[in-house]
Scaffold this active site. Structure first.
Site, PDB file in Angstrom:
ATOM      1  N   GLY A 160       5.542  -3.287  -2.381  1.00 49.25           N
ATOM      2  CA  GLY A 160       6.147  -3.572  -3.681  1.00 49.25           C
ATOM      3  C   GLY A 160       5.033  -3.588  -4.699  1.00 49.25           C
ATOM      4  O   GLY A 160       4.102  -2.783  -4.629  1.00 49.25           O
ATOM      5  N   GLU A 161       5.063  -4.534  -5.616  1.00 48.91           N
ATOM      6  CA  GLU A 161       4.025  -4.654  -6.630  1.00 48.91           C
ATOM      7  C   GLU A 161       3.334  -5.996  -6.419  1.00 48.91           C
ATOM      8  O   GLU A 161       3.943  -7.049  -6.605  1.00 48.91           O
ATOM      9  CB  GLU A 161       4.656  -4.550  -8.023  1.00 48.91           C
ATOM     10  N   SER A 162       2.071  -5.969  -6.002  1.00 47.72           N
ATOM     11  CA  SER A 162       1.382  -7.183  -5.557  1.00 47.72           C
ATOM     12  C   SER A 162       1.239  -8.238  -6.654  1.00 47.72           C
ATOM     13  O   SER A 162       1.375  -9.436  -6.372  1.00 47.72           O
ATOM     14  CB  SER A 162       0.017  -6.849  -4.956  1.00 47.72           C
ATOM     15  N   CYS A 184       1.315  -2.225   2.487  1.00 50.43           N
ATOM     16  CA  CYS A 184       0.967  -1.848   1.117  1.00 50.43           C
ATOM     17  C   CYS A 184       0.654  -3.089   0.267  1.00 50.43           C
ATOM     18  O   CYS A 184      -0.425  -3.653   0.383  1.00 50.43           O
ATOM     19  CB  CYS A 184       2.055  -0.967   0.514  1.00 50.43           C
ATOM     20  N   ARG A 205      -7.262  -1.367  -4.465  1.00 52.79           N
ATOM     21  CA  ARG A 205      -5.880  -1.181  -4.930  1.00 52.79           C
ATOM     22  C   ARG A 205      -5.712   0.212  -5.520  1.00 52.79           C
ATOM     23  O   ARG A 205      -6.623   0.756  -6.130  1.00 52.79           O
ATOM     24  CB  ARG A 205      -5.536  -2.231  -5.982  1.00 52.79           C
ATOM     25  N   ILE A 241       2.475   5.299  -1.346  1.00 52.48           N
ATOM     26  CA  ILE A 241       2.953   5.193  -2.720  1.00 52.48           C
ATOM     27  C   ILE A 241       2.036   4.224  -3.457  1.00 52.48           C
ATOM     28  O   ILE A 241       2.036   3.032  -3.162  1.00 52.48           O
ATOM     29  CB  ILE A 241       4.413   4.694  -2.765  1.00 52.48           C
ATOM     30  N   ARG A 242       1.225   4.756  -4.371  1.00 50.57           N
ATOM     31  CA  ARG A 242       0.213   3.927  -5.056  1.00 50.57           C
ATOM     32  C   ARG A 242      -0.515   3.059  -4.036  1.00 50.57           C
ATOM     33  O   ARG A 242      -0.732   1.876  -4.245  1.00 50.57           O
ATOM     34  CB  ARG A 242       0.847   3.057  -6.131  1.00 50.57           C
ATOM     35  N   HIS A 275       3.758   2.754   3.945  1.00 55.13           N
ATOM     36  CA  HIS A 275       5.091   2.147   4.073  1.00 55.13           C
ATOM     37  C   HIS A 275       5.795   2.631   5.343  1.00 55.13           C
ATOM     38  O   HIS A 275       6.606   3.559   5.284  1.00 55.13           O
ATOM     39  CB  HIS A 275       5.949   2.523   2.860  1.00 55.13           C
ATOM     40  N   GLU A 309       8.178   1.257   6.713  1.00 60.71           N
ATOM     41  CA  GLU A 309       9.600   0.935   6.538  1.00 60.71           C
ATOM     42  C   GLU A 309      10.371   2.045   5.840  1.00 60.71           C
ATOM     43  O   GLU A 309      11.597   2.035   5.832  1.00 60.71           O
ATOM     44  CB  GLU A 309       9.757  -0.390   5.777  1.00 60.71           C
TER      45      GLU A 309
END
Length: 190
Positions: A46-48, A78, A99, A127-128, A164, A166
């Site tokens: 997600g977004e840390s 991630c 990051r 993804i990023r 990821h 998942e």
């Protein structure tokens, strides 16, 4: 066995689906009381920065940090990997994280990854994605990519991936967590 999935932000339902394919019961973790009775926890991608703020707001940071630092099994993917390495969050995984190490959103990619212990490559979805620049001596590196960037590793009770798993149909990393990392612990959150 019940595995918790941190459900504040990120790829929650995808982790739940793969854990169910591994014949594991899941529990969504949204507040401290939800930690009761679980044998391990997944920190999703997600977004840390957002996840850190939500962990603080929901009063989950301190109890989760305590569990992780006392050998509670955790699988970070991630953003989960970033949270586990950051001093201001969990500070529990001995590694230096970069990051967005492979670039921004538009540089996202998929790659077949050779993983220690897997007979066939794993379909990595980046993804990023972060990566681990270096790790401590008690960390077992499971996979690297592009100039020795560490993208999967394990340290005692902690399994991390920069990608990821998942977002694939491949359950091998979730099986690794459930079958090897979680059984090492006699600990159940209460």
């Amino acid at each position: 066995m019940v595995i918790g999935v941190l459900a504040l932000q990120g790829a929650v339902s995808e982790h739940v689906a793969l854990l169910k394919r591994c014949n594991v019961q899941t529990k969504l973790i949204k507040e401290p009381a939800d930690l009761q009775g679980i044998k391990g926890i997944v920190l999703p991608g997600g977004e840390s920065t957002t996840m850190h703020k939500l962990l603080v707001r929901e009063r989950l940071l301190a109890p989760l940090k305590n569990l992780v630092q006392h050998n509670f099994p955790v699988f970070g993917t991630c953003a989960g990997l970033v949270l586990l390495t950051q001093p201001e969050t969990f500070n529990s995984f001995d590694g230096e994280v970069i990051r967005n190490g492979f670039g921004r959103q538009r540089e996202s990619f998929e790659s077949a990854i050779e993983v220690a212990g897997f007979t066939d490559p794993f379909p990595g979805v980046f993804i990023r994605a972060p990566y681990l620049k270096k790790v401590g001596t008690d960390v077992k590196v499971l996979a690297t990519l592009a100039a020795n960037r560490i993208v999967a590793a394990r340290q005692k009770n902690i399994l991390v991936t920069a990608f990821h798993p998942e977002l694939t149909l491949d359950t091998r990393f979730h099986e690794l967590f459930v079958n090897q990392v979680v059984p090492m612990s006699k600990f159940v959150a209460n």
